[in-house]
Design a protein around this motif. Structure first.
Motif, PDB file in Angstrom:
ATOM      1  N   LEU A  23     -12.049  -6.415   5.503  1.00 41.74           N
ATOM      2  CA  LEU A  23     -11.521  -7.061   4.307  1.00 41.74           C
ATOM      3  C   LEU A  23     -11.669  -8.569   4.410  1.00 41.74           C
ATOM      4  O   LEU A  23     -11.636  -9.137   5.506  1.00 41.74           O
ATOM      5  CB  LEU A  23     -10.033  -6.722   4.126  1.00 41.74           C
ATOM      6  N   PRO A  24     -11.791  -9.253   3.277  1.00 41.57           N
ATOM      7  CA  PRO A  24     -11.811 -10.718   3.316  1.00 41.57           C
ATOM      8  C   PRO A  24     -10.464 -11.278   3.767  1.00 41.57           C
ATOM      9  O   PRO A  24      -9.427 -10.605   3.665  1.00 41.57           O
ATOM     10  CB  PRO A  24     -12.121 -11.100   1.862  1.00 41.57           C
ATOM     11  N   GLU A  25     -10.476 -12.496   4.240  1.00 42.83           N
ATOM     12  CA  GLU A  25      -9.281 -13.104   4.806  1.00 42.83           C
ATOM     13  C   GLU A  25      -8.146 -13.216   3.784  1.00 42.83           C
ATOM     14  O   GLU A  25      -6.974 -13.150   4.144  1.00 42.83           O
ATOM     15  CB  GLU A  25      -9.611 -14.497   5.360  1.00 42.83           C
ATOM     16  N   SER A  26      -8.469 -13.391   2.524  1.00 38.07           N
ATOM     17  CA  SER A  26      -7.445 -13.605   1.495  1.00 38.07           C
ATOM     18  C   SER A  26      -6.933 -12.314   0.867  1.00 38.07           C
ATOM     19  O   SER A  26      -6.160 -12.366  -0.097  1.00 38.07           O
ATOM     20  CB  SER A  26      -8.006 -14.511   0.396  1.00 38.07           C
ATOM     21  N   HIS A  27      -7.321 -11.158   1.387  1.00 47.17           N
ATOM     22  CA  HIS A  27      -6.955  -9.889   0.760  1.00 47.17           C
ATOM     23  C   HIS A  27      -5.449  -9.639   0.860  1.00 47.17           C
ATOM     24  O   HIS A  27      -4.808  -9.976   1.863  1.00 47.17           O
ATOM     25  CB  HIS A  27      -7.720  -8.746   1.428  1.00 47.17           C
ATOM     26  N   ARG A  30      -4.094  -7.706   3.951  1.00 40.52           N
ATOM     27  CA  ARG A  30      -3.915  -8.518   5.155  1.00 40.52           C
ATOM     28  C   ARG A  30      -2.563  -9.246   5.113  1.00 40.52           C
ATOM     29  O   ARG A  30      -1.840  -9.302   6.108  1.00 40.52           O
ATOM     30  CB  ARG A  30      -5.033  -9.554   5.278  1.00 40.52           C
ATOM     31  N   TYR A  67       2.085  -1.812  -0.006  1.00 39.33           N
ATOM     32  CA  TYR A  67       0.775  -2.054  -0.623  1.00 39.33           C
ATOM     33  C   TYR A  67       0.495  -1.012  -1.704  1.00 39.33           C
ATOM     34  O   TYR A  67      -0.088  -1.329  -2.750  1.00 39.33           O
ATOM     35  CB  TYR A  67      -0.324  -2.032   0.434  1.00 39.33           C
ATOM     36  N   THR A  71      -0.075  -1.968  -5.732  1.00 36.93           N
ATOM     37  CA  THR A  71      -1.369  -1.728  -6.372  1.00 36.93           C
ATOM     38  C   THR A  71      -1.357  -0.492  -7.268  1.00 36.93           C
ATOM     39  O   THR A  71      -2.413  -0.026  -7.688  1.00 36.93           O
ATOM     40  CB  THR A  71      -2.464  -1.566  -5.299  1.00 36.93           C
ATOM     41  N   SER A  86      -9.935   4.337   0.510  1.00 43.25           N
ATOM     42  CA  SER A  86      -9.832   2.899   0.280  1.00 43.25           C
ATOM     43  C   SER A  86      -9.908   2.131   1.594  1.00 43.25           C
ATOM     44  O   SER A  86      -9.187   2.444   2.548  1.00 43.25           O
ATOM     45  CB  SER A  86      -8.512   2.579  -0.428  1.00 43.25           C
ATOM     46  N   ALA A  88      -8.863  -0.876   2.039  1.00 39.43           N
ATOM     47  CA  ALA A  88      -7.611  -1.608   2.224  1.00 39.43           C
ATOM     48  C   ALA A  88      -6.558  -0.722   2.876  1.00 39.43           C
ATOM     49  O   ALA A  88      -5.868  -1.141   3.815  1.00 39.43           O
ATOM     50  CB  ALA A  88      -7.112  -2.131   0.878  1.00 39.43           C
ATOM     51  N   LYS A 443       3.423  -9.345  -3.367  1.00 42.08           N
ATOM     52  CA  LYS A 443       2.259  -9.564  -4.246  1.00 42.08           C
ATOM     53  C   LYS A 443       2.288 -10.976  -4.812  1.00 42.08           C
ATOM     54  O   LYS A 443       1.260 -11.665  -4.871  1.00 42.08           O
ATOM     55  CB  LYS A 443       2.300  -8.526  -5.374  1.00 42.08           C
TER      56      LYS A 443
END
Length: 451
Positions: A23-27, A30, A67, A71, A86, A88, A443
């Motif tokens: 996953l990207p760092e900003s997800h 995370r 999470y 979502t 998924s 994530a 969130k």
């Protein structure tokens, strides 16, 4: 000729060897993991006895639930499926797959501990200076219970069904005792039919007992209010003043014919919902910080009216840790207005801005720029509040209510998709609402954090 990228489903691909590369760092996933794993979850970990096979860590299960709710994945079965589908969810679960029974049991068993995690997350927000928590908005929203209004049974209808079933049981007993049973239709099992009706009678009797217990509580509450009103009238009469209005009517004891209970979730209530009509609901309350839009205090009540919710919600705010428990101002709409609620806020050193009535639609444009004349002489707290709401500063402060707490409810329902509780029973529903607000806060904090 157009050129297209090739379609190739035969080449083998390998996922990155580390889950950190998924996953990207900003997800958001995370961020949820980072915050939850930094919380003190010792109350959860101590609850595990250590017998049997190794358990999934509570931090991982709690992160999956948070999470999931953030979502729009609320069902434990869908969360289990998402740990396969998924990236994530795979990241949060560390490529493991807790089954839905494990997730559902964790949500039910440790629901009371969600409140502690909720408070710790608010402390994280304060330490990260996401808000000063000075002005808060209070509002409520109706959320459907995990029960249909068609499963509701009124006291009057219960008595009619009870009488009918008793008559049918007596008729069947007479047929069963008769030597000649030629009048019994072919294929009818009299003992089974009698047993089925006796089970329904037992269920109706239990439902009636609960309605009668509620009616007794209501009578005691209404009797206390009646005696207080009569005492106030007698005090006025003793001073020579004529009490205004008609004398209050004494309450009637016992259940009413229209008193209802739901056979699926007897803690839920029939409530009027936005857009008209009535549904089987709970009244979910939230105190929202106007600066950060974080929920500071969640609560669920069975009362459809909001007027009695100021006292418990102020108490919940004041029970929060230092730095979170003393907002300067409370905003609320006219559904929360009463002299008692205004006095309650003043006693707690909170400035109330509670609408005392509905404003007229389409006021003259000059009204927005006018300042009321200053108060002359002594004024009650209600009069001071009414005056404050007419000033420019008061109108600007009160306008924050619509753009803070109402959008939070809108996002929870429309974006996070939470429109119906999955659990049943008031305590379970309160725990689930705390989990929903916890998911919203994380969130929101993920958006507010420094990038």
């Amino acid at each position: 000729m157009s050129r297209f990228r090739p379609i190739d489903r035969q080449t083998d691909y390998l996922l990155p060897p580390s889950v950190q590369d998924w996953l990207p760092e900003s997800h958001l996933a995370r961020y949820v993991v980072d915050v939850v794993e930094a919380l003190d979850l010792s109350a959860l970990t101590r609850a595990y006895a250590g017998r049997g096979s190794d358990a999934y860590h509570p931090a991982m299960l709690l992160s999956l639930l948070i999470y999931g709710y953030a979502t729009g994945t609320h069902s434990s079965r869908r969360i289990e499926r998402a740990t396969y589908d998924s990236l994530a969810f795979r990241f949060i679960a560390c490529n493991q797959h807790p089954d839905h029974d494990t997730l559902a049991s964790f949500r039910r068993r440790f629901g009371a501990q969600f409140a502690d995690a909720f408070v710790q997350v608010l402390q994280v927000a304060r330490e990260n200076q996401l808000s000063r928590f000075g002005t808060v908005s209070l509002d409520g929203t109706k959320i459907h219970a995990n029960a249909s209004r068609h499963s509701a049974l009124s006291y009057g209808h219960a008595e009619k069904i009870e009488a009918q079933l008793k008559a049918e049981v007596q008729e069947m007993l007479k047929l069963a005792e008769a030597a000649d049973q030629r009048s019994v239709p072919e294929g009818v099992d009299l003992p089974a039919e009698i047993r089925r009706r006796e089970e329904r009678l037992a269920a109706i009797a239990a439902a009636k007992a609960k309605i009668e217990a509620r009616a007794k509580e209501r009578f005691e509450r209404e009797q206390a209010e009646y005696e207080a009103k009569m005492a106030t009238r007698r005090t006025k009469e003793a001073t020579g003043k004529k009490p205004g209005g008609k004398p209050p009517k004494p309450p009637q004891a016992g259940p009413r014919a229209q008193d209802q209970i739901n056979l699926t979730d007897d803690d839920s209530r029939i409530m009027k919902v936005a857009g008209g009509g009535f549904e089987q609901c709970y009244n979910a309350q939230a105190v929202v910080d106007t600066e950060s839009m974080l929920v500071m205090a969640p609560h669920v009540t069975q009362a459809g009216n909001d007027k009695e919710q100021v006292e418990p919600m102020v108490a919940r705010i004041q029970a929060l840790p230092e730095g979170l428990n003393q907002p300067q101002r409370l905003l609320a709409d006219t559904g929360f207005f009463s002299e008692k609620n205004v006095e309650l806020c003043q006693q707690g050193d909170i400035e109330p801005l509670i609408a005392a009535g509905r404003d007229a639609h389409h006021p003259h444009w000059l009204d927005r720029f006018e300042e009321p004349a200053p108060l002359t002489g002594p004024a009650s707290h209600v009069e001071q509040m009414r005056h404050a709401l007419k000033t420019k500063a008061g109108r600007a402060a009160y306008a924050l209510r619509k753009q803070t707490v109402e959008p939070v409810f809108g996002i929870i329902k429309s974006v996070m998709g939470f429109r119906q509780f999955l659990l049943r029973g008031l305590e379970n529903v309160r725990n689930e609402w705390t989990l929903v607000c916890l998911a919203w806060n994380l969130k929101r904090m993920a958006v507010l954090r420094p990038q």
